[in-house]
Write a protein that holds these residues in place. Structure first.
Motif, PDB file in Angstrom:
ATOM      1  N   UNK A 158      34.690  45.877  38.868  1.00  0.00           N
ATOM      2  CA  UNK A 158      34.558  47.016  39.777  1.00  0.00           C
ATOM      3  C   UNK A 158      34.854  46.596  41.211  1.00  0.00           C
ATOM      4  N   UNK A 159      34.323  45.452  41.622  1.00  0.00           N
ATOM      5  CA  UNK A 159      34.547  45.012  43.000  1.00  0.00           C
ATOM      6  C   UNK A 159      36.034  44.793  43.251  1.00  0.00           C
ATOM      7  N   UNK A 160      36.685  44.054  42.348  1.00  0.00           N
ATOM      8  CA  UNK A 160      38.085  43.713  42.558  1.00  0.00           C
ATOM      9  C   UNK A 160      38.961  44.964  42.520  1.00  0.00           C
ATOM     10  N   UNK A 161      38.720  45.808  41.526  1.00  0.00           N
ATOM     11  CA  UNK A 161      39.570  46.981  41.347  1.00  0.00           C
ATOM     12  C   UNK A 161      39.390  47.981  42.496  1.00  0.00           C
ATOM     13  N   UNK A 162      38.136  48.229  42.855  1.00  0.00           N
ATOM     14  CA  UNK A 162      37.893  49.196  43.934  1.00  0.00           C
ATOM     15  C   UNK A 162      38.466  48.691  45.249  1.00  0.00           C
ATOM     16  N   UNK A 163      38.363  47.404  45.462  1.00  0.00           N
ATOM     17  CA  UNK A 163      38.919  46.878  46.707  1.00  0.00           C
ATOM     18  C   UNK A 163      40.440  46.990  46.725  1.00  0.00           C
ATOM     19  N   UNK A 199      31.954  50.432  46.713  1.00  0.00           N
ATOM     20  CA  UNK A 199      32.741  49.271  47.149  1.00  0.00           C
ATOM     21  C   UNK A 199      34.037  49.744  47.813  1.00  0.00           C
ATOM     22  N   UNK A 200      34.654  50.744  47.214  1.00  0.00           N
ATOM     23  CA  UNK A 200      35.908  51.263  47.760  1.00  0.00           C
ATOM     24  C   UNK A 200      35.674  51.844  49.159  1.00  0.00           C
ATOM     25  N   UNK A 240      53.430  46.369  40.195  1.00  0.00           N
ATOM     26  CA  UNK A 240      52.270  45.825  40.909  1.00  0.00           C
ATOM     27  C   UNK A 240      51.042  45.738  40.005  1.00  0.00           C
ATOM     28  N   UNK A 241      51.017  46.546  38.962  1.00  0.00           N
ATOM     29  CA  UNK A 241      49.857  46.530  38.059  1.00  0.00           C
ATOM     30  C   UNK A 241      49.702  45.184  37.361  1.00  0.00           C
ATOM     31  N   UNK A 242      50.832  44.503  37.130  1.00  0.00           N
ATOM     32  CA  UNK A 242      50.771  43.251  36.361  1.00  0.00           C
ATOM     33  C   UNK A 242      50.002  42.146  37.110  1.00  0.00           C
ATOM     34  N   UNK A 243      50.376  41.826  38.359  1.00  0.00           N
ATOM     35  CA  UNK A 243      49.585  40.805  39.067  1.00  0.00           C
ATOM     36  C   UNK A 243      48.117  41.208  39.242  1.00  0.00           C
ATOM     37  N   UNK A 244      47.873  42.487  39.456  1.00  0.00           N
ATOM     38  CA  UNK A 244      46.485  42.933  39.616  1.00  0.00           C
ATOM     39  C   UNK A 244      45.695  42.667  38.337  1.00  0.00           C
ATOM     40  N   UNK A 245      46.303  43.029  37.206  1.00  0.00           N
ATOM     41  CA  UNK A 245      45.619  42.819  35.930  1.00  0.00           C
ATOM     42  C   UNK A 245      45.368  41.339  35.681  1.00  0.00           C
ATOM     43  N   UNK A 246      46.370  40.535  35.971  1.00  0.00           N
ATOM     44  CA  UNK A 246      46.225  39.089  35.769  1.00  0.00           C
ATOM     45  C   UNK A 246      45.128  38.532  36.686  1.00  0.00           C
ATOM     46  N   UNK A 247      45.188  38.909  37.950  1.00  0.00           N
ATOM     47  CA  UNK A 247      44.196  38.422  38.913  1.00  0.00           C
ATOM     48  C   UNK A 247      42.783  38.790  38.498  1.00  0.00           C
ATOM     49  N   UNK A 248      42.596  40.034  38.075  1.00  0.00           N
ATOM     50  CA  UNK A 248      41.257  40.478  37.692  1.00  0.00           C
ATOM     51  C   UNK A 248      40.800  39.776  36.413  1.00  0.00           C
TER      52      UNK A 248
END
Lengths: 300, 266
Positions: free
Chosen positions: B118-123, B3-4, B249-257
């Motif tokens: 995996x999709x969200x994180x790799x992207x 995906x990445x 930046x990790x916080x919004x990513x974690x919340x979004x995922x």
């Protein structure tokens, strides 16, 4: 492999509500291994919502759904599923080759030789960007990606819409081959002849409820037939109404049209008293029966 | 990592255009510097501007706008270069999940044996890589083209490096907020809105709060302030300009995922 006891698709009380709308209502379904199960219903009946629940794209409001014994959200189980959505959205920049490579990678490999045959069979030009393809050609890309890894379960949502009749035939052959190999097919459609041609059993969905599940042969036996007699003289009124199995009679100048349920023998015996010049039997398929189910005739 | 790789490949061509654009921006900015260099009346003009405006465009007390550190800080790091990188980050972030869900392509990918996580994180990682590439090209082209215009005279090298790190961190933070907006709602619009709101609010607040003499702690809440508080090119590196935004930046990513993993697809 799935133990034979586990149905490839099983739902129990599966329900999905969107606000006030109940899209799928207490669905109990069991698709057996190696069968083609036709999932019929008019547009908006909840067929696509059911499929999206099966694949884990939506969470059920109540009840549960299992595919190949696991929730559809489980990646491991999706390796063994081929999915052809009703509305195909590919990134328009991909070529079919790109897409096949990408999906092949995600699935941990695919049957290369088989994929090439598929491309040939459906006369697909795999080097053109998907965005440049016609609807029919895009559909072919969808078919190839759904079948290329030889899945155990195929979930097909309106698979042949946009395909020309020749390719529809080819597609039907492909499904029969895959079933012969042992695959199970869940075929959602609102096109009756397709389901009739392929499916062994059908479920009929209306307004989110599964109205009936029956073998196609049984339905055919139950199906009403429309028979039209063209006669030398006008038919006397009231002749057919009392005949067993007759559901409706329409008289016209040159004969009569009768809708009959079950065996037609009593009707033919009565018709033998007339001077019949020609018999016409339109709609000997299941169309009428389904229309009746769709419109809720079963509830009266 | 399929995906990445795919996400990077999909955005490769657009990235090259962005690199070209930022290189051109650097070139024009540098080429203009000799006409400003050492102009005293330019500084006098700046002194007459309202303080909020000066703060907003990185014109700090004690650093002449006609010197290289003052000029580059005002023209690039406090304005266009930062804004463009942040636009790239926001547009990219909003598209990762929200955009691809909206245009329908995400669903077919998720029918494959790959988890939403995996999709969200790799992207998102792919976007961080692309952003790093873009920032790096901006940095390298600036340094490489500066000499003929004497545009690095008096610029603190470590400060310059930290300025680019800070630029990257701030952009990554905006990417993460836009990503979260898209991942939570399944649409591109809310992602763009979230990222843009942070950018506009942060940028304006930096100028206005500084000018208004607001208490330090209110200003310290603003990631833009961490970066813009002091001219890095003139006064040298500050760690808080470079790193905290990236960790944040990790916080919004974690919340979004977290939301994306559980919710219905559109």
């Amino acid at each position: 492999m799935t133990p034979p006891a586990v149905p490839p698709i099983e739902t129990r009380g599966l329900t999905k509500r969107f606000g006030p709308l109940t899209a799928v209502d207490s669905l109990d379904l069991a698709v057996e291994r190696g069968e083609v199960f036709g999932f019929l219903g008019p547009n908006g009946a909840g067929k696509t919502t059911t499929i999206r629940l099966l694949l884990g794209f939506l969470n059920p409001t109540a009840g549960c759904a299992r595919v190949l014994g696991s929730p559809g959200a489980d990646p491991a189980v999706r390796r063994r599923i081929g999915y052809l959505p009703a509305e195909l959205a590919f990134d328009p920049r991909y070529t079919a080759f790109d897409l096949i490579d990408f999906f092949g990678d995600l699935r941990g490999g695919h049957d290369q030789a088989f994929t090439r045959t598929l491309i040939d069979r459906f006369q697909l030009d795999p080097t053109r960007p998907v965005g440049d393809l016609s609807t029919g050609n895009r559909r072919k890309v969808g078919i190839v990606q759904a079948f290329m890894h030889r899945p155990d379960l195929l979930i097909l949502d309106e698979p042949t819409s946009g395909l020309d009749p020749l390719l529809q035939q080819e597609f039907h052959r492909l499904i029969r081959e895959e079933v012969a190999r042992g695959a199970t097919v869940f075929l959602s459609s609102h096109v009756l002849p397709e389901v009739e041609a392929l499916a062994s059993r059908v479920g009929i969905l209306r307004k989110g409820r599964l109205i009936t599940v029956a073998a196609v042969d049984d339905l055919r036996r139950k199906a009403r037939q429309r028979i039209e007699f063209f006669t030398a003289r006008p038919v006397p009124r009231g002749l057919f109404e009392a005949v067993p199995g007759v559901r409706s009679v329409v008289y016209h100048d040159r004969g009569v049209q009768v809708l009959v349920e079950g065996p037609v023998d009593p009707l033919i015996k009565v018709a033998a008293t007339l001077t019949v010049e020609r018999i016409h039997t339109p709609g000997q398929d299941l169309e009428d029966l389904f229309l009746e189910y769709y419109q809720g005739g079963d509830e009266q | 990592m399929t995906i990445l790789r795919r996400a990077v490949r999909d955005r490769r061509n657009a990235l090259l255009w962005w690199m070209l654009g930022l290189t051109a921006l650097n070139l024009f900015t540098l080429a203009f510097y000799p006409t400003i260099r050492g102009q005293q009346d330019f500084d006098e003009l700046v002194q007459q501007m309202p303080e909020a405006l000066r703060a907003m465009f990185g014109m700090a007390e004690g650093v002449s706008l006609s010197s290289a550190p003052g000029y580059l800080w005002a023209r690039l790091f406090s304005s266009l270069l930062t804004i463009l990188l942040i636009v790239y980050a926001i547009v990219g972030g909003a598209g990762l999940v929200g955009g691809s869900e909206e245009d329908g392509t995400l669903e077919l990918i998720l029918a494959n044996p790959v988890s939403r996580l995996a999709v969200a994180l790799q992207r998102f990682l792919a976007l961080l890589l692309l952003l790093a590439g873009l920032t790096l090209v901006a940095a390298l082209t600036l340094v490489a083209m500066a000499a003929p215009f004497s545009a690095l005279e008096g610029v603190d090298p470590a400060g310059l490096a930290v300025a680019f790190c800070g630029l990257y961190s701030l952009s990554a933070l905006h990417a993460s907020v836009a990503f979260a907006g898209g991942a939570i709602t399944g649409r591109r619009g809310p992602g763009l809105a979230a990222g843009t709101t942070l950018a506009a609010a942060g940028f304006l607040a930096q100028g206005l709060l500084t000018a208004a003499g607001a208490p330090t702690w209110t200003r310290n809440l603003n990631p833009w302030h961490w970066y813009l508080e002091q001219n890095l090119l003139a006064f040298g590196p500050r760690w808080e300009a470079a790193l905290p935004a990236l960790f944040l930046a990790a916080a919004p990513v974690a919340l979004g995922i977290a939301v994306f993993r559980r919710r219905d697809l559109r």
